[in-house]
Design an enzyme around this catalytic site. Structure first.
Site, PDB file in Angstrom:
ATOM      1  N   SER A 192      69.533  80.800  51.993  1.00 14.78           N
ATOM      2  CA  SER A 192      69.892  79.496  52.413  1.00 14.78           C
ATOM      3  C   SER A 192      69.087  78.917  53.577  1.00 14.78           C
ATOM      4  CB  SER A 192      71.338  79.404  52.820  1.00 14.78           C
ATOM      5  OG  SER A 192      71.773  77.983  53.152  1.00 14.78           O
TER       6      SER A 192
ATOM      7  N   ASP B 188      54.765  76.548  53.176  1.00 14.33           N
ATOM      8  CA  ASP B 188      54.139  75.022  52.789  1.00 14.33           C
ATOM      9  C   ASP B 188      53.371  74.578  53.652  1.00 14.33           C
ATOM     10  OD1 ASP B 188      55.646  75.433  50.333  1.00 14.33           O
ATOM     11  OD2 ASP B 188      56.890  73.634  50.644  1.00 14.33           O
TER      12      ASP B 188
ATOM     13  N   LYS C 254      69.166  80.605  47.340  1.00 15.80           N
ATOM     14  CA  LYS C 254      70.568  79.652  47.641  1.00 15.80           C
ATOM     15  C   LYS C 254      69.793  78.206  47.873  1.00 15.80           C
ATOM     16  CE  LYS C 254      74.613  78.132  48.585  1.00 15.80           C
ATOM     17  NZ  LYS C 254      74.224  76.917  49.091  1.00 15.80           N
TER      18      LYS C 254
END
Length: 437
Positions: free
Chosen positions: A296, A307, A321
């Site tokens: 999560s 990224d 998750k």
């Protein structure tokens, strides 16, 4: 920090023993008008009447209706559920970092309770519970057939009272019986130390409301001992928590750009979170450690830094998750926890059921000290009458041996951490020598 489309408080789900690593939005707006199928209601009424008339013993109306709600939600996905008043209050208290229980984050898998991650320095952690363990019995009661809420309720109890968990662990033939003594769980979400001169270590055990501030404080303390040449950010076995904290931690190391965004059916489920200027470690290299217990909010941070190419992600694939739960209070003092959106990394990746794949995979290994051999390789310095090094620094040999002992101890204690430190050193050597790709 720039936050757009955010209209409500985000709360996490660390409540002693909780249903899943996630983050949630709390709302109080009433549900809109919906078309309810008459035939479905007719069937429900028939079944309800049969239970009231023919079941072997009387069942209170409120219990039947509450169980019907639980069943309706549990059929959606593993993270949607109904919270009674007690469970709802515990959920809200859980984000403060102090709660009662065992100290594990759990979910359901094939009818059994699956450990997402034990939380550092809790009874479950010290008892040896591991991420991926399947709990099949609680004391003498089988878990199969229980709802997750019922299992969670059994694991809660008075501090000091024991409970026996029977767990199935990958690679172990027989189920393990582990006794855990319940306690009040006080989580310190951020821990830090200097690994070597200029190289810092930051461990986040869960994402609480003040984790972002605590990270800044910890880094400021480390910088008092000298400038940081690199940082290991340890998110292993971090089950998640508060969304705002994940955004704040990501923002601490980013200068600009998107951190995470969410998308769902309703307008309120579409949110975007962006970074603001000021990288707290001035662009120094970062290695993020992850494993299967990273879930999560941990995946939000790892995904954002990956990224933006701000950090090297090292370790094992994460839990996966990637959904958003909205907390919808009900008129009876309880709440519905409903999955309302998926979240995406800056590049548009969905983490749901996929997880974050590390840039540098490291499997779980345990190193042992190799026995010293009398046939160890001979070096020039071992030869009788060897020439001395006229450029050698005084005391250099002693310092090198001391450094080797430190490296050896870290490798034996925590191999992935040792590899992360070595990678940071390598990155700095490349930068120092001006090597370009």
């Amino acid at each position: 920090m720039k936050v757009t489309g955010m209209r409500a408080l985000k709360i996490g789900l660390l409540v002693g023993v909780v249903s899943a690593a996630s983050w949630a939005e709390e709302k109080s707006t009433p549900a809109g008008a919906v078309n309810i199928p008459f035939e479905g209601l007719k069937t429900f009424s028939e079944v309800y009447g049969r239970i009231q008339q023919d079941y072997v013993e009387p069942v209170p109306d409120d219990k039947l209706l509450e169980d019907a709600i639980r069943g309706m939600l549990s059929g959606l996905d593993p993270h949607s559920t109904y919270l009674d008043q007690e469970q709802y209050n515990e959920l809200k208290v859980g984000t403060t970092g102090q709660f009662g229980g065992l100290g594990i984050e759990v979910g359901m898998e094939n009818g059994f309770v699956k450990v997402i991650a034990p939380i550092d320095d809790t009874p479950a952690f010290h008892a040896g519970i591991k991420a991926g363990d399947l709990i099949i019995r609680l004391d003498d009661k089988p878990v199969k057939g229980m709802s997750l809420n019922d299992a969670v309720k059994m694991m809660r109890g008075e501090p000091g009272s024991p409970i026996v968990l029977t767990v199935v662990r990958e690679g172990v033939e027989q189920p393990l019986k582990i006794t855990i003594v319940r306690d009040i769980i006080k989580i310190k979400s951020v821990k830090s130390r200097i690994l070597e001169d200029g190289y810092g270590y930051l461990r986040i055990t869960s994402f609480q409301s003040k984790t972002g501030d605590n990270v800044i404080e910890a880094i400021d303390e480390m910088k008092k001992k000298g400038p940081l040449k690199g940082l290991v950010l340890d998110l292993r076995n971090n089950p998640g928590g508060v969304l705002n904290a994940a955004v704040a931690v990501s923002d601490a190391f980013l200068e600009s750009g998107l951190i995470v965004y969410t998308d769902g059916r309703v307008e309120d489920a579409k949110m975007r979170f962006s970074a603001t200027p000021n990288d707290v470690i001035g662009g120094a290299p970062i290695v993020v450690l992850i494993n299967g217990g990273s879930a999560s909010a941990s995946e939000i941070v790892a995904g954002a830094l990956q990224d933006h190419k701000r950090a090297v992600i090292m370790g094992e694939k994460t839990f996966g998750k990637g959904s958003v739960q909205t907390i919808l209070p009900t008129s009876n003092g309880g709440a519905v926890k409903l999955t309302t959106a998926r979240y995406y990394t800056p590049s548009g990746r969905s983490i749901q059921a996929e997880g974050i794949t590390p840039d540098v995979p490291i499997s779980r290994v345990k190193l042992e000290m190799a026995a010293k051999s009398e046939f160890a390789p001979i070096k020039e310095a071992d030869l009788t009458g060897h020439l001395s090094n006229d450029k050698a620094k005084k005391g250099g040999d002693a310092k090198d041996k001391e450094s080797e002992k430190v490296d050896e101890a870290l490798a034996l204690q925590d191999y992935p951490l040792n590899e992360a430190l070595n990678l940071l050193k390598g990155i700095n050597i490349v930068h120092k020598n001006g090597v370009k790709n």
